[in-house]
Design a protein around this motif. Structure first.
Motif, PDB file in Angstrom:
ATOM      1  N   SER A  58      50.385  57.324 -26.290  1.00  0.00           N
ATOM      2  CA  SER A  58      49.513  57.639 -25.158  1.00  0.00           C
ATOM      3  C   SER A  58      48.690  56.458 -24.666  1.00  0.00           C
ATOM      4  O   SER A  58      48.619  56.191 -23.461  1.00  0.00           O
ATOM      5  N   LEU A  59      48.037  55.740 -25.571  1.00  0.00           N
ATOM      6  CA  LEU A  59      47.205  54.609 -25.151  1.00  0.00           C
ATOM      7  C   LEU A  59      48.041  53.522 -24.477  1.00  0.00           C
ATOM      8  O   LEU A  59      47.644  52.945 -23.464  1.00  0.00           O
ATOM      9  N   PHE A  60      49.220  53.255 -25.032  1.00  0.00           N
ATOM     10  CA  PHE A  60      50.071  52.204 -24.483  1.00  0.00           C
ATOM     11  C   PHE A  60      50.745  52.660 -23.191  1.00  0.00           C
ATOM     12  O   PHE A  60      51.147  51.833 -22.368  1.00  0.00           O
ATOM     13  N   ALA A  61      50.869  53.981 -23.021  1.00  0.00           N
ATOM     14  CA  ALA A  61      51.486  54.511 -21.800  1.00  0.00           C
ATOM     15  C   ALA A  61      50.634  54.222 -20.577  1.00  0.00           C
ATOM     16  O   ALA A  61      51.147  54.153 -19.456  1.00  0.00           O
ATOM     17  N   VAL A  62      49.321  54.042 -20.766  1.00  0.00           N
ATOM     18  CA  VAL A  62      48.416  53.779 -19.642  1.00  0.00           C
ATOM     19  C   VAL A  62      48.821  52.498 -18.920  1.00  0.00           C
ATOM     20  O   VAL A  62      48.931  52.467 -17.686  1.00  0.00           O
ATOM     21  N   ASN A  63      49.061  51.417 -19.666  1.00  0.00           N
ATOM     22  CA  ASN A  63      49.472  50.156 -19.051  1.00  0.00           C
ATOM     23  C   ASN A  63      50.864  50.261 -18.429  1.00  0.00           C
ATOM     24  O   ASN A  63      51.127  49.693 -17.366  1.00  0.00           O
ATOM     25  N   SER A  66      50.522  52.062 -15.183  1.00  0.00           N
ATOM     26  CA  SER A  66      49.849  51.197 -14.216  1.00  0.00           C
ATOM     27  C   SER A  66      50.826  50.198 -13.590  1.00  0.00           C
ATOM     28  O   SER A  66      50.776  49.920 -12.388  1.00  0.00           O
ATOM     29  N   LYS A  67      51.738  49.671 -14.403  1.00  0.00           N
ATOM     30  CA  LYS A  67      52.698  48.683 -13.911  1.00  0.00           C
ATOM     31  C   LYS A  67      53.857  49.335 -13.166  1.00  0.00           C
ATOM     32  O   LYS A  67      54.341  48.791 -12.167  1.00  0.00           O
ATOM     33  N   THR A  68      54.309  50.482 -13.655  1.00  0.00           N
ATOM     34  CA  THR A  68      55.496  51.132 -13.092  1.00  0.00           C
ATOM     35  C   THR A  68      55.168  52.000 -11.888  1.00  0.00           C
ATOM     36  O   THR A  68      55.993  52.172 -10.993  1.00  0.00           O
ATOM     37  N   GLY A  69      53.956  52.550 -11.883  1.00  0.00           N
ATOM     38  CA  GLY A  69      53.570  53.476 -10.829  1.00  0.00           C
ATOM     39  C   GLY A  69      53.612  54.906 -11.341  1.00  0.00           C
ATOM     40  O   GLY A  69      54.479  55.256 -12.152  1.00  0.00           O
ATOM     41  N   THR A  70      52.694  55.738 -10.880  1.00  0.00           N
ATOM     42  CA  THR A  70      52.593  57.109 -11.368  1.00  0.00           C
ATOM     43  C   THR A  70      53.856  57.908 -11.081  1.00  0.00           C
ATOM     44  O   THR A  70      54.409  58.569 -11.963  1.00  0.00           O
ATOM     45  N   LYS A  71      54.335  57.850  -9.835  1.00  0.00           N
ATOM     46  CA  LYS A  71      55.506  58.638  -9.460  1.00  0.00           C
ATOM     47  C   LYS A  71      56.754  58.168 -10.203  1.00  0.00           C
ATOM     48  O   LYS A  71      57.506  58.988 -10.751  1.00  0.00           O
ATOM     49  N   ASN A  72      56.976  56.854 -10.267  1.00  0.00           N
ATOM     50  CA  ASN A  72      58.166  56.337 -10.954  1.00  0.00           C
ATOM     51  C   ASN A  72      58.142  56.659 -12.443  1.00  0.00           C
ATOM     52  O   ASN A  72      59.177  56.964 -13.043  1.00  0.00           O
ATOM     53  N   ILE A 186      53.323  59.410  -2.584  1.00  0.00           N
ATOM     54  CA  ILE A 186      52.117  59.694  -3.356  1.00  0.00           C
ATOM     55  C   ILE A 186      51.261  58.440  -3.452  1.00  0.00           C
ATOM     56  O   ILE A 186      51.743  57.370  -3.846  1.00  0.00           O
ATOM     57  N   SER A 187      50.007  58.567  -3.088  1.00  0.00           N
ATOM     58  CA  SER A 187      49.088  57.430  -3.213  1.00  0.00           C
ATOM     59  C   SER A 187      48.803  57.162  -4.679  1.00  0.00           C
ATOM     60  O   SER A 187      48.440  58.067  -5.427  1.00  0.00           O
ATOM     61  N   GLU A 188      48.997  55.926  -5.077  1.00  0.00           N
ATOM     62  CA  GLU A 188      48.808  55.551  -6.477  1.00  0.00           C
ATOM     63  C   GLU A 188      47.330  55.289  -6.755  1.00  0.00           C
ATOM     64  O   GLU A 188      46.566  54.951  -5.845  1.00  0.00           O
ATOM     65  N   PRO A 189      46.898  55.441  -8.024  1.00  0.00           N
ATOM     66  CA  PRO A 189      45.511  55.128  -8.392  1.00  0.00           C
ATOM     67  C   PRO A 189      45.190  53.671  -8.090  1.00  0.00           C
ATOM     68  O   PRO A 189      46.061  52.803  -8.119  1.00  0.00           O
ATOM     69  N   VAL A 190      43.923  53.430  -7.784  1.00  0.00           N
ATOM     70  CA  VAL A 190      43.484  52.056  -7.509  1.00  0.00           C
ATOM     71  C   VAL A 190      43.643  51.218  -8.774  1.00  0.00           C
ATOM     72  O   VAL A 190      43.160  51.583  -9.852  1.00  0.00           O
ATOM     73  N   LYS A 191      44.343  50.111  -8.653  1.00  0.00           N
ATOM     74  CA  LYS A 191      44.578  49.256  -9.815  1.00  0.00           C
ATOM     75  C   LYS A 191      43.388  48.318 -10.032  1.00  0.00           C
ATOM     76  O   LYS A 191      42.856  47.750  -9.097  1.00  0.00           O
ATOM     77  N   THR A 192      43.002  48.211 -11.276  1.00  0.00           N
ATOM     78  CA  THR A 192      41.914  47.298 -11.630  1.00  0.00           C
ATOM     79  C   THR A 192      42.386  46.377 -12.744  1.00  0.00           C
ATOM     80  O   THR A 192      43.340  46.667 -13.458  1.00  0.00           O
TER      81      THR A 192
END
Length: 395
Positions: A58-63, A66-72, A186-192
C-alpha cells in the motif's frame, strides 16, 4: 456530489463490486477446501496471503499511482484481476490459491487507493463524503451477496464440481469496468514533490490518526469474523447444508447493503459521531440477544440464522462513516497516502481476525463465537469514544 463524480460513479461502484467478489469469495473457498480435507490451520493463514500483500504494497503503491496516473493504475489492477479469475478454474493445487489471493490483494490495494483518491479530489464536505462513500461502498456489500448467492446455487446444483468456473463471471465484469474507465476523462490529483514515503507518514502521525487507525483495524476485525467465517459457523455449529450456509450468510451482505444505502440517504440529517455511536450500541444489543438465545434457549437455535444478518444493518455504516469523517480533514495532496494507511490497517485487521477465527474453529470453540464478537464490538466502542474525544484536532 459534483457533476464529474456522477459521471464515473458507475465504474467506481462496479470496481468495488468486483473487488468485493474476489476478496469475499474467501468464505466459499474455505468452505469448499475444508470439505477437501484442507485443515483449518492452513485455511486460517490463507487469509494472510491476501491481507499481508495489501499491507505491504500500500505505501509503495502511492508513488506508483502518482507516476502512472489514477485511471491507468486502476485499469491495470482490474486487468490483472480479470486474468487471474480467468485462470483460477483450471488450476487444482492449493499453493495457487495462496498466489492468487496475494495477487488479488495487491490489486485491491492499488484499486482502493485510486477510488478513494478520486472521491476525495471531487468532494470536500464531510457529510457529502459520508454520503458518497456509503453509496460506493454499498456496492461492496452487493458483491458479497452476489458471490455467496451465485456460488451457493452452483455448489448445490448438479454442476457443483465446476464451482470454480463461477470466477469467469468476474473476468467479464472486469472487462466491462475497464471499458467504462477507458472512455472517461478523469482529472488526476494535483502532483506534488514527494520525499520519502516513511517521512511523509511520520509527518502525519498524531493521537487522532493513531486512534483512528485503531478503530479501522477493529471494525475490519469484526467484519471479517462474519464475511469469511459465518458460512462455516452455520454449517459446523448450526448443522445446515452448504447451500443454506452460503445463502443465510449472504443475507448479512444484503442487510449490510441496506444499512449503507439508508446511511447514504439520511446521514446529512444527523451528527456523524452520534449516528456512528448509535449503530455500535444497536450491534451490542443484537449480539447480547444472540448470546441470550444461545445460553438460555438453545445453543443451535435456528433463530440465530436470522439474527446474525441483522447485525449487518448497523455494522456496515461504521467503516465508511468513520473514514469520511477523517478523510475530510486530510489535505487533497495527501489523500492517496492517507488511504494507503487505511488499506494497511484494514488488511491487518482482516488477517488477524481470520487467524483468531481459525483457532476457534480448529479447537471446536464455536460456542464462544458470539461472545468473541461481543468483546470485539465493545472494544470498538471504547476506542471510538477516545477517537471522538480527539476529533476536533487537525492533521
Amino acid at each position: 456530489m459534483t457533476t464529474k463524480l456522477s459521471e464515473f460513479s458507475l465504474p467506481l461502484k462496479l470496481t468495488f463490486l468486483i473487488f468485493s467478489m474476489v476478496l469475499n469469495c474467501m468464505g466459499i473457498v474455505i468452505l469448499q477446501l475444508s470439505e477437501a480435507k484442507i485443515t483449518y490451520d492452513k485455511l486460517g493463514f490463507l487469509e494472510s496471503f491476501k491481507d499481508l500483500p495489501i499491507a505491504f504494497i500500500s505505501l509503495f503503491a502511492v508513488n506508483f499511482i502518482s507516476k502512472t496516473g489514477t485511471k491507468n493504475s486502476l485499469i491495470l489492477a482490474l486487468t490483472i484481476v480479470g486474468i487471474c479469475s480467468l485462470i483460477l478454474p483450471f488450476v487444482e493445487v492449493f499453493w495457487f490459491y495462496k498466489l492468487w489471493f496475494a495477487i488479488i490483494g495487491t490489486c485491491f490495494a492499488i484499486g482502493k487507493i485510486c477510488v478513494f483518491g478520486m472521491i476525495r479530489n471531487n468532494i470536500s464536505d464531510e457529510k457529502s463524503l459520508a454520503k458518497t462513500m456509503n453509496s460506493v461502498e454499498a456496492s461492496f456489500m452487493i458483491g458479497i451477496f452476489v458471490v455467496n448467492t451465485g456460488f451457493g446455487w452452483l455448489i448445490s446444483s448438479r454442476f457443483s464440481e465446476f464451482w470454480k468456473f463461477g470466477f469467469l463471471s468476474i473476468s467479464v465484469l472486469s472487462g466491462i469496468a475497464i471499458f467504462l474507465f477507458s472512455r472517461l476523462q478523469i482529472s488526476e490529483p494535483v502532483k506534488t514533490d514527494q520525499g520519502s514515503v516513511f517521512k511523509e507518514v511520520s509527518g502525519m502521525i498524531n493521537p487522532l490518526l493513531l486512534t483512528f487507525l485503531a478503530v479501522i483495524f477493529s471494525i475490519v476485525f469484526v467484519e471479517q469474523s462474519f464475511n469469511s467465517w459465518l458460512p462455516s459457523f452455520y454449517k459446523n455449529h448450526l448443522k445446515v447444508n452448504s447451500f443454506f450456509a452460503l445463502q443465510a450468510s449472504s443475507f448479512l451482505a444484503l442487510f449490510s447493503y441496506i444499512g449503507r444505502i439508508i446511511t447514504a440517504n439520511i446521514i446529512q440529517r444527523f451528527s456523524l459521531s452520534k449516528y456512528y455511536i448509535s449503530c455500535l450500541a444497536l450491534i451490542i444489543l443484537v449480539v447480547i440477544t444472540i448470546i441470550g438465545i444461545q445460553y438460555i434457549d438453545a445453543d443451535d437455535s435456528r433463530a440465530l440464522l436470522f439474527l446474525f444478518p441483522v447485525i449487518g444493518l448497523f455494522l456496515s455504516p461504521l467503516y465508511p462513516v468513520i473514514n469520511s469523517k477523517m478523510i475530510a480533514k486530510i489535505d487533497k495532496s495527501k489523500a492517496n497516502l492517507f488511504t494507503s494507511l487505511i488499506v494497511i490497517f484494514s488488511s491487518l485487521g482482516s488477517s488477524v481476525s481470520s487467524i483468531v477465527m481459525a483457532v476457534l474453529f480448529g479447537n471446536q470453540m464455536l460456542n464462544f463465537y458470539s461472545v468473541y464478537i461481543l468483546c470485539a464490538v465493545s472494544l470498538i466502542f471504547i476506542i471510538s469514544l477516545i477517537y471522538f474525544r480527539f476529533a476536533d484536532q487537525k492533521i
